[in-house]
Design an enzyme around this catalytic site. Structure first.
Site, short mmCIF file in Angstrom:
data_model
loop_
_atom_site.label_atom_id
_atom_site.label_comp_id
_atom_site.label_asym_id
_atom_site.label_seq_id
_atom_site.Cartn_x
_atom_site.Cartn_y
_atom_site.Cartn_z
N GLY A 28 0.82 -1.22 0.00
CA GLY A 28 0.00 0.00 0.00
C GLY A 28 0.86 1.27 0.00
N ILE A 43 1.48 3.84 2.29
CA ILE A 43 2.43 4.09 3.40
C ILE A 43 3.33 2.87 3.58
CG2 ILE A 43 2.67 4.82 5.80
CD1 ILE A 43 -0.26 5.82 5.65
N LEU A 82 -5.50 -11.39 5.85
CA LEU A 82 -5.19 -11.60 7.28
C LEU A 82 -6.42 -12.00 8.10
CD1 LEU A 82 -2.85 -8.52 7.68
CD2 LEU A 82 -2.14 -10.90 7.57
N LYS A 109 -9.83 1.61 4.76
CA LYS A 109 -9.67 2.97 5.28
C LYS A 109 -10.58 4.04 4.66
CE LYS A 109 -6.02 4.74 2.31
NZ LYS A 109 -6.75 5.93 1.85
N SER A 137 -4.62 6.56 13.56
CA SER A 137 -4.95 7.74 12.76
C SER A 137 -5.38 8.87 13.68
CB SER A 137 -6.12 7.37 11.84
OG SER A 137 -6.74 8.53 11.33
N TYR A 153 -15.00 3.29 10.47
CA TYR A 153 -13.55 3.18 10.23
C TYR A 153 -12.77 3.67 11.45
CZ TYR A 153 -9.04 5.17 9.03
OH TYR A 153 -7.71 5.54 9.07
N LYS A 209 -10.14 1.78 14.45
CA LYS A 209 -8.82 2.23 14.92
C LYS A 209 -8.83 2.38 16.44
CE LYS A 209 -6.64 2.51 10.98
NZ LYS A 209 -5.62 1.49 10.67
N TYR A 217 -1.32 8.77 12.58
CA TYR A 217 -0.93 9.53 11.40
C TYR A 217 -1.88 10.70 11.19
CZ TYR A 217 0.83 4.84 10.05
OH TYR A 217 1.40 3.60 10.00
N PHE A 218 -1.32 11.82 10.75
CA PHE A 218 -2.17 12.92 10.27
C PHE A 218 -2.41 12.66 8.77
CE2 PHE A 218 -3.26 15.47 13.93
CZ PHE A 218 -2.66 14.67 14.89
N ASN A 219 -2.21 13.60 7.87
CA ASN A 219 -2.63 13.35 6.47
C ASN A 219 -1.44 13.07 5.56
OD1 ASN A 219 -4.86 14.72 7.84
ND2 ASN A 219 -5.83 14.72 5.83
N GLY A 240 -19.29 14.92 8.46
CA GLY A 240 -18.26 14.36 9.34
C GLY A 240 -16.94 15.12 9.33
C1 UD1 Z 1 -9.65 11.37 5.78
C2 UD1 Z 1 -10.56 10.62 6.70
C3 UD1 Z 1 -9.76 10.17 7.90
C4 UD1 Z 1 -8.62 9.28 7.41
C5 UD1 Z 1 -7.78 10.05 6.40
C6 UD1 Z 1 -6.71 9.17 5.76
C7 UD1 Z 1 -12.78 11.55 6.32
C8 UD1 Z 1 -13.91 12.34 6.90
N1 UD1 Z 1 -11.70 11.47 7.09
O1 UD1 Z 1 -9.11 12.48 6.47
O2 UD1 Z 1 -10.56 9.46 8.80
O3 UD1 Z 1 -7.82 8.87 8.49
O4 UD1 Z 1 -8.60 10.54 5.35
O5 UD1 Z 1 -7.25 8.25 4.87
O6 UD1 Z 1 -12.89 11.01 5.23
N2 UD1 Z 1 -11.55 17.92 0.70
C9 UD1 Z 1 -12.12 18.68 -0.29
N3 UD1 Z 1 -12.38 18.10 -1.50
C10 UD1 Z 1 -12.10 16.79 -1.77
C11 UD1 Z 1 -11.51 16.00 -0.75
C12 UD1 Z 1 -11.26 16.59 0.48
O7 UD1 Z 1 -12.38 19.87 -0.10
O8 UD1 Z 1 -12.37 16.32 -2.90
C13 UD1 Z 1 -11.20 18.54 2.00
C14 UD1 Z 1 -11.84 17.94 3.21
O9 UD1 Z 1 -13.08 18.55 3.49
C15 UD1 Z 1 -10.78 18.20 4.29
C16 UD1 Z 1 -9.47 18.17 3.52
O10 UD1 Z 1 -9.80 18.37 2.16
O11 UD1 Z 1 -10.93 19.49 4.83
C17 UD1 Z 1 -8.73 16.85 3.64
O12 UD1 Z 1 -9.58 15.78 3.27
P1 UD1 Z 1 -9.06 14.29 3.09
O13 UD1 Z 1 -7.86 14.28 2.23
O14 UD1 Z 1 -10.22 13.44 2.68
O15 UD1 Z 1 -8.56 13.89 4.55
P2 UD1 Z 1 -9.34 13.94 5.95
O16 UD1 Z 1 -10.78 14.18 5.79
O17 UD1 Z 1 -8.59 14.86 6.84
#
Ligand code: UD1
Length: 343
Positions: free
Chosen positions: A11, A13, A60, A85, A125, A149, A153, A177-179, A295
């Protein structure tokens, strides 16, 4: 030398972590079901490191398969990435998420105990902080989850905490992890989701490459500097290196369980990311403001002090570098990593 067992090692990461492990001289055994990744990632790893790691295709959730892996191989430690995820999917098909993420982890834990393997790094996460009361987020903030999900975790973190209390010789490192974004600097590995991406950066990357028409920005009325959601984006190679630091720590500590935020400590908005990506790709990225995604929270970024002090790890790469590496990967592999090993 005994193997580091890397579940989910093909995958996003996982594969970057395997590269760092091989570079550090470790023997790696990858186990992956390949439902969300490709076997040719192994060839990509070889292009970068010169080594094709040992690979077993297995689910697994299959208890017998996991037992065979532990019986047939000498395993020193486990890094457990494997799991489903996609948040939206977890709301629609919760049982699949509980079944997959929990049973697979229980199978690994049972086999670790049965075979005397006592070190595990677990992929958690920032989602376990739910909607945090303030940012930056510290590890001692209250935990909660807003979707199945996230609950898997959180439940796994609780299982590990209970085991750590009961079994004095096990060692767990829980990395929150953050993003994670970016790609390997060689361009040979990167984020390669099947279908239309859910996450922001893979989506932006496909708009920049002309594959998708525009970015949908999910709301601009959040309590942030420009109204769009703020997150802590971290280069996947920085994140990968945190796992090596965690493994080292497991060899040295007497603590049975420790939890670490793995982020940069900096928050960037959706528009900041779009603009950084425009700079890296040298193209204009069209976007429209749409409804909020259910969410989503205003802001989420780490206080990474604990990881710095205890793991002696901190993120090195900035957002511009993350975007440049991501652009390079998509330029080299516009259709993603090929499925066919004869490319
Ligand atoms: C998401 C998951 C989180 C997971 C992480 C890693 C959700 C609600 N949260 O985090 O649980 O651990 O991915 O897989 O899905 N955004 C847009 N347009 C898009 C996509 C995203 O505006 O097409 C915005 C979102 O509103 C957010 C930011 O971009 O503010 C980041 O989004 P995303 O990359 O999906 O990550 P998270 O939501 O932080």
């Amino acid at each position: 030398m005994a193997y580091v067992l890397v579940t989910g090692g093909t995958g996003f990461i996982g594969s970057h972590t395997v590269v760092e492990l091989i570079k550090a001289g470790r023997d790696v055994l990858i186990v992956d079901s390949l439902i969300n990744s490709k076997k040719t990632v192994l060839d990509q790893i070889k292009k970068i490191t010169g080594v094709k790691p040992k690979f077993i295709k297995a689910d697994l959730v299959d208890e017998n398969a996991v037992t065979r892996i532990f019986t047939d191989n000498e395993i020193d430690s486990v890094i457990h990435f494997a799991g489903l995820k996609a948040v939206g999917e977890s709301v629609k098909i919760p049982l699949m998420y509980y079944q997959n993420n929990l049973i697979s982890t229980l199978n690994i834990l049972n086999n670790m105990l049965a075979h005397g393997v006592d070190k595990l790094v677990f992929s958690s996460s920032a989602t376990v902080y739910g909607d945090p009361a303030s940012v930056p987020i510290r590890e001692d903030f209250p935990l909660s989850a807003t979707n199945p999900y996230g609950r898997t975790k959180l439940m796994i973190e609780q299982i590990l905490s209970d085991m750590a209390k009961a079994i004095p010789h096990v060692r767990f490192s829980v990395l929150r992890y953050f993003n994670p974004i970016g790609a390997h600097e060689s361009g040979h590995l990167g984020e390669d989701p099947r279908g239309i991406p859910n996450n922001l950066v893979p989506y932006v990357a496909r708009v920049a490459a002309g594959i998708l028409p525009q970015v949908n920005v999910f709301g601009n009325d959040y309590k942030t500097h420009d109204g769009t959601g703020v997150r802590d984006y971290i280069h996947v190679v920085d994140l990968a290196r945190a796992h090596l630091a965690a493994l080292k720590r497991l060899d040295e500590t007497n603590e049975t369980i420790e939890r670490f935020n793995i982020g940069t400590g900096k928050g960037y908005s959706v528009l900041d990311v779009i603009h950084a990506y425009e700079k890296a790709a040298g193209v204009k990225i069209p976007y429209v403001i749409t409804e909020r995604r259910s969410g989503d929270i205003d802001a989420c970024y780490a206080d990474p002090t604990k990881a710095k002090e205890i793991l002696h790890w901190e993120a090195e790469y900035d957002l511009d570098r993350m975007c440049r590496d991501s652009v390079r990967f998509l330029e080299m592999y516009p259709e993603g990593i090929p499925e066919d090993a004869s490319f």
